[in-house]
Design an enzyme around this catalytic site. Structure first.
Site, PDB file in Angstrom:
ATOM      1  N   VAL A   1     -11.835 -30.773 -46.167  1.00  0.00           N
ATOM      2  CA  VAL A   1     -10.723 -31.522 -46.762  1.00  0.00           C
ATOM      3  C   VAL A   1      -9.462 -31.246 -45.944  1.00  0.00           C
ATOM      4  O   VAL A   1      -9.107 -30.084 -45.727  1.00  0.00           O
ATOM      5  CB  VAL A   1     -10.494 -31.114 -48.233  1.00  0.00           C
TER       6      VAL A   1
ATOM      7  N   THR B   1      -0.365 -30.180 -41.338  1.00  0.00           N
ATOM      8  CA  THR B   1      -1.696 -30.695 -41.690  1.00  0.00           C
ATOM      9  C   THR B   1      -2.649 -29.529 -41.663  1.00  0.00           C
ATOM     10  O   THR B   1      -2.690 -28.791 -40.668  1.00  0.00           O
ATOM     11  CB  THR B   1      -2.127 -31.767 -40.669  1.00  0.00           C
TER      12      THR B   1
ATOM     13  N   GLU C   1      -3.031 -35.687 -56.853  1.00  0.00           N
ATOM     14  CA  GLU C   1      -2.755 -34.374 -56.269  1.00  0.00           C
ATOM     15  C   GLU C   1      -2.586 -33.342 -57.372  1.00  0.00           C
ATOM     16  O   GLU C   1      -3.060 -32.219 -57.286  1.00  0.00           O
ATOM     17  CB  GLU C   1      -1.481 -34.460 -55.413  1.00  0.00           C
TER      18      GLU C   1
ATOM     19  N   ASP D   1       2.576 -26.967 -58.784  1.00  0.00           N
ATOM     20  CA  ASP D   1       2.294 -26.928 -57.350  1.00  0.00           C
ATOM     21  C   ASP D   1       3.539 -27.448 -56.625  1.00  0.00           C
ATOM     22  O   ASP D   1       3.819 -28.641 -56.627  1.00  0.00           O
ATOM     23  CB  ASP D   1       1.084 -27.809 -57.028  1.00  0.00           C
TER      24      ASP D   1
ATOM     25  N   LEU E   1       6.747 -31.946 -56.321  1.00  0.00           N
ATOM     26  CA  LEU E   1       6.298 -30.938 -57.290  1.00  0.00           C
ATOM     27  C   LEU E   1       5.273 -31.589 -58.209  1.00  0.00           C
ATOM     28  O   LEU E   1       5.546 -32.658 -58.762  1.00  0.00           O
ATOM     29  CB  LEU E   1       7.476 -30.432 -58.115  1.00  0.00           C
TER      30      LEU E   1
HETATM   31  N1  LIG Z   1       3.755 -25.573 -43.571  1.00  0.00           N
HETATM   32  C1  LIG Z   1       3.906 -24.296 -43.888  1.00  0.00           C
HETATM   33  N2  LIG Z   1       4.842 -23.982 -44.790  1.00  0.00           N
HETATM   34  C2  LIG Z   1       4.941 -22.673 -45.079  1.00  0.00           C
HETATM   35  C3  LIG Z   1       4.135 -21.668 -44.510  1.00  0.00           C
HETATM   36  N3  LIG Z   1       4.473 -20.491 -45.026  1.00  0.00           N
HETATM   37  C4  LIG Z   1       5.494 -20.731 -45.843  1.00  0.00           C
HETATM   38  N4  LIG Z   1       5.769 -22.045 -45.888  1.00  0.00           N
HETATM   39  C5  LIG Z   1       6.786 -22.744 -46.717  1.00  0.00           C
HETATM   40  O1  LIG Z   1       6.148 -23.520 -47.750  1.00  0.00           O
HETATM   41  C6  LIG Z   1       6.739 -24.827 -47.770  1.00  0.00           C
HETATM   42  C7  LIG Z   1       5.678 -25.897 -47.791  1.00  0.00           C
HETATM   43  O2  LIG Z   1       4.692 -25.594 -48.692  1.00  0.00           O
HETATM   44  P1  LIG Z   1       3.481 -26.547 -48.673  1.00  0.00           P
HETATM   45  O3  LIG Z   1       2.771 -26.423 -49.995  1.00  0.00           O
HETATM   46  O4  LIG Z   1       2.672 -26.353 -47.449  1.00  0.00           O
HETATM   47  O5  LIG Z   1       4.138 -28.003 -48.642  1.00  0.00           O
HETATM   48  P2  LIG Z   1       3.496 -29.335 -48.072  1.00  0.00           P
HETATM   49  O6  LIG Z   1       2.111 -29.390 -48.550  1.00  0.00           O
HETATM   50  O7  LIG Z   1       3.664 -29.379 -46.615  1.00  0.00           O
HETATM   51  O8  LIG Z   1       4.415 -30.402 -48.752  1.00  0.00           O
HETATM   52  P3  LIG Z   1       3.958 -31.592 -49.737  1.00  0.00           P
HETATM   53  O9  LIG Z   1       3.555 -32.707 -48.856  1.00  0.00           O
HETATM   54  O10 LIG Z   1       5.155 -31.902 -50.569  1.00  0.00           O
HETATM   55  O11 LIG Z   1       2.846 -31.046 -50.573  1.00  0.00           O
HETATM   56  C8  LIG Z   1       7.434 -25.027 -46.523  1.00  0.00           C
HETATM   57  O12 LIG Z   1       8.680 -25.585 -46.905  1.00  0.00           O
HETATM   58  C9  LIG Z   1       7.567 -23.687 -45.872  1.00  0.00           C
HETATM   59  O13 LIG Z   1       8.875 -23.258 -45.896  1.00  0.00           O
HETATM   60  C10 LIG Z   1       3.141 -22.068 -43.588  1.00  0.00           C
HETATM   61  O14 LIG Z   1       2.362 -21.251 -43.057  1.00  0.00           O
HETATM   62  N5  LIG Z   1       3.069 -23.367 -43.294  1.00  0.00           N
HETATM   63 CA   LIG Z   2       1.270 -29.673 -50.613  1.00  0.00          CA
END
Ligand SMILES: Nc1nc2c(ncn2[C@@H]2O[C@H](COP(=O)(O)OP(=O)(O)OP(=O)(O)O)[C@@H](O)[C@H]2O)c(=O)[nH]1
Ligand SMILES: [Ca+2]
Length: 734
Positions: free
Chosen positions: A151, A159, A287, A315, A321
């Site tokens: 997935v 990504t 989601e 989440d 959110l």
């Molecule tokens: N992408 C990423 N974000 C991290 C990491 N560690 C901490 N973060 C923080 O976590 C936030 C993103 O969390 P995610 O749950 O990955 O958010 P996302 O899935 O990219 O965003 P959505 O598309 O809204 O779900 C970022 O704003 C980062 O500041 C990491 O290893 N990778």
């Molecule tokens: Ca996410």
């Protein structure tokens, strides 16, 4: 005996003369060998019987030339004599025309109905048996088999690829029998600051519009890594799902279509199985409930029997959110969701709040500040949530309406941010970022002190216990807080961090993205929970970074793929659980019973159904003419009977003089397995006078005629005599 009676229930006609052409010949005035019967009334040989007890003459085996087609009229004529015979008592004498008593004939159509129902029932039972057997075998076979799922989480900040191995493990408590294992071999943690142990490429897809090269760089490393997690032989059976979330969700349709189309063409070369409809943008609600499913699976609440109180899921991503919780109050809008896992129903409220992710919320604070300072020169902006000494370039994608657009093609407005830390102002700015009426066009003048100001009108208020995962976890981890820390602890940590000069603050944590935003993130998540959602500290459990909605996708897909076996295992009827083995046994026995009953009913079966494995007559002596070389006593082809008369189904002498069984014959009698069953072959064995009286059970029951079968086998020698003398008698005639 019982068995015999059951099958006899289905014997449509034990005495009724049938007009069926292939039924035995009953010549009039014929004689028949003696057999002792105790009562004339129930005289029958279970041969699907004939009005005149066709087989009762069969034992005479006299000269065949005098046989003619069975004529129902004649049968009726002889009926009266049958009555007379009945009065003569039970002995099976060779008196002319002695016939068993006739009984009323069931109608032919009723018989036909009975056997049609029998056939349909047999077929149904057989089909059910095959299905249950097949599913049972598949259940046991699939128990050990694993399926793999890949997935892709195409998030706004990156990504990620997740690989899951699904297998079946039926548990006594009949909870969800799916075992899902996340394969994370070889994940290189970018830095200790990273909150997530996951295979990720950055930036997210929404930053790669019209950038095919960038897309390939985002996808190919993930595919190559996933290939190493899964055995090569399983690649083709591995399903690959590519789901994009808020980052791509908020793009223009043309941009998101370009992205999905190119992602699909890049994936076409992957060794996994992927369908075009599996490369898509999932809705915020999807989601949300994928995340809820993942959370309750990992906490063993999902599909538990008896049903357990499940956890709500919060989440927090970079852009949106998701809020999901069980809610028996049915809100009248698109947030309702019913989920059935095994035999357990879950009524959920699930919604996604766009723009409430950590990154989008910070951007909203920038937008808010810009609104307050209309004449921004050189697009420099002081921000109260940035450390002193901080200066940095920021591309504001939501600032388009406020400030002139950036370079052509670059999405967003470049702005120079300058740190001007002020904890009070920062907390107030965070609260405004939470209050949708402050910035959304749809809502106005909501006071966060009076109601949850992050929720659109009509959205159900979250209630119950919640796991706060993803972004919430990320913030706790950044400030080195344990899961048990309170929201006030978060605020304390945040304030301390904000007061540090940037050079100190930056080096106080491991290298990672967005360090400068954590002074804002601390008061933001606290305000989001308390004023935005009206969730108290006691309702919150901070989850780990491993709880991701992608696990929910794999669980639901595995459930679909295995549901046929799960369904079987949980097979219930009349609200009681039936062990498939017991079910299969019951079906098997029923099928055997029906087949036996059907075999007794067989005389009504269409001709092509019937097998002529009736007693066979074969001439043993070389001298006998071919006339004796006859295939079967019930479907005889008598060459010398050119009169169109059908061969007698039983060698019954027509008004032939009584003859003792003195003429042996070389006719060999072979086993009968037909509707006329053993009794017919038993009767044929009367062919020799050494047989003498034959006691035939007056009920004509299946078991009794079987007992006669033994008698027959002791007299096989006499048949030899019979067949040779018969041959002689014919020879003499000719
Ligand atoms: N992408 C990423 N974000 C991290 C990491 N560690 C901490 N973060 C923080 O976590 C936030 C993103 O969390 P995610 O749950 O990955 O958010 P996302 O899935 O990219 O965003 P959505 O598309 O809204 O779900 C970022 O704003 C980062 O500041 C990491 O290893 N990778
Ligand atoms: Ca996410």
């Amino acid at each position: 005996m019982v068995f015999g009676n059951i099958t006899q229930l289905f014997t449509p006609n034990r005495y009724g003369a049938s007009t069926h052409p292939s039924l035995p010949y009953i010549p009039t005035g014929s004689s028949s060998p003696d057999v002792g019967t105790s009562s004339p009334a129930s005289f029958s040989f279970g041969n699907g019987g004939r009005k005149n007890g066709g087989l009762r003459h069969s034992a005479s085996l006299q000269d065949f030339s005098s046989y003619h087609a069975f004529d129902p009229e004649e049968a009726r004529e002889t009926d009266s004599s049958a009555k007379q015979w009945g009065q003569n008592g039970a002995s099976f004498s060779k008196d002319k025309g002695a016939l068993p008593p006739s009984v009323p004939k069931p109608s032919t159509s009723r018989r036909k109905w009975i056997h049609a129902v029998m056939i349909v029932t047999c077929l149904f039972l057989f089909a059910s048996l095959v299905y249950i057997l097949g599913m049972y075998v598949y259940t046991n076979w699939s128990r050990g088999a694993s399926r793999y799922y890949v997935v892709f989480d195409c998030g706004s900040t990156g990504t990620r690829a997740y690989v899951y191995q699904a297998s079946l493990n039926y548990k006594k408590d009949s909870s969800l029998p799916i075992v899902m294992k996340s394969l994370t071999e070889g994940i290189s943690r970018k830095s200790s600051g990273r909150a997530y142990d996951r295979m990720e490429t950055e930036p997210g897809f929404d930053k790669l519009v019209n950038n095919r090269t960038g897309l390939k760089k985002a996808i190919k490393p993930l595919i190559q890594w996933a290939e190493k997690q899964i055995p090569k032989h399983a690649h083709r059976t591995t399903s690959l799902f590519v789901y994009a979330t808020a980052g791509v969700r908020r793009l223009r349709a043309s941009d998101s279509s370009w992205l999905l189309g190119n992602v699909w063409s890049i994936l076409a070369k992957s060794p996994f199985t992927c369908r075009r409809e599996w490369v898509k943008i999932i809705s915020g609600t999807e989601e949300a409930y994928f995340g809820w499913t993942a959370l309750n699976y990992q906490t063993s609440m999902l599909g538990a029997v008896p049903k357990k109180a499940t956890f709500g899921a919060l989440d927090l991503g970079g852009s949106s959110l998701q809020v999901t919780f069980e809610n028996e109050e049915r809100a009248h809008n698109e947030t309702n969701l019913d989920l059935r896992i095994g035999s357990v129903n879950h009524h959920l409220s699930a919604y996604s709040l766009a723009g409430y992710g950590l990154n989008d919320a910070f951007e909203r604070s920038v937008v808010q500040l810009l609104k307050r300072m209309p004449n921004v020169n050189n697009s420099e902006l002081k921000h109260p949530c940035l450390n002193s000494g901080y200066e940095g370039q920021y591309v504001c994608s939501q600032c388009g309406s406020t400030v002139k657009r950036g370079k052509k093609g670059k999405s967003g407005v470049p702005i120079k941010l300058i740190g001007a830390p002020n904890w009070g102002e920062c907390s107030a700015l965070a609260k405004i970022a939470v209050n949708s009426s402050e910035w959304s066009k749809t809502k106005h003048g909501v006071d966060c002190d009076l109601q949850p100001c992050a929720l659109p009108d009509g959205y159900p208020r979250p209630h119950g216990q919640f796991y706060a995962v993803s972004g919430f976890f990320v913030v706790y981890r950044f400030f080195n807080l344990s899961a048990e820390a309170s929201l006030d602890d978060v605020l304390e940590k945040g304030r301390e961090f904000c007061e540090k000069a940037w050079q100190v603050a930056r080096t106080s944590v491991s290298p990672q993205p967005f360090i400068e935003q954590y002074c804002f993130r601390a008061p933001y998540i606290v305000s989001l929970l308390r004023e935005g959602l009206y969730i108290t500290d006691k309702q919150i459990i901070i989850g780990s970074g491993s709880i991701t909605w992608t696990l929910g996708v794999a669980i639901l897909e595995a459930g679909k793929a295995l549901s046929s076996t799960l369904g079987l295992k949980g097979y219930e009827t009349l609200s009681m659980k039936i062990n498939p083995v017991a079910l299969i046994s019951v079906l098997f026995v029923s099928l055997i019973l029906l087949l036996c009953a059907l075999s007794r009913v067989g005389n009504c079966m269409p001709r092509f159904f019937r097998k002529s494995c009736l007693p066979l007559f074969k001439h043993n002596s070389a001298s006998a003419s071919s006339v004796l070389n006859i295939p079967s006593p019930f479907k005889l082809r008598w060459s010398h009977m050119g009169t169109g008369v059908k061969p007698p189904l039983s060698p019954i002498a027509r008004s032939s003089p009584r003859r003792p069984f003195s003429f042996g014959s070389s006719i060999q009698l072979m086993e009968s397995c037909s509707l006329y069953s053993s009794s017919s072959s038993v009767m044929h064995s009367y062919s020799s006078d050494s047989l003498g009286e034959m006691q035939v059970d007056n009920s004509g029951s299946f078991w009794s005629s079987r007992s006669q079968m033994r008698l027959q086998s002791r007299r096989s020698q006499s048949r030899e005599d019979l067949s040779s003398s018969l041959a002689e008698s014919h020879m003499l005639k000719m």
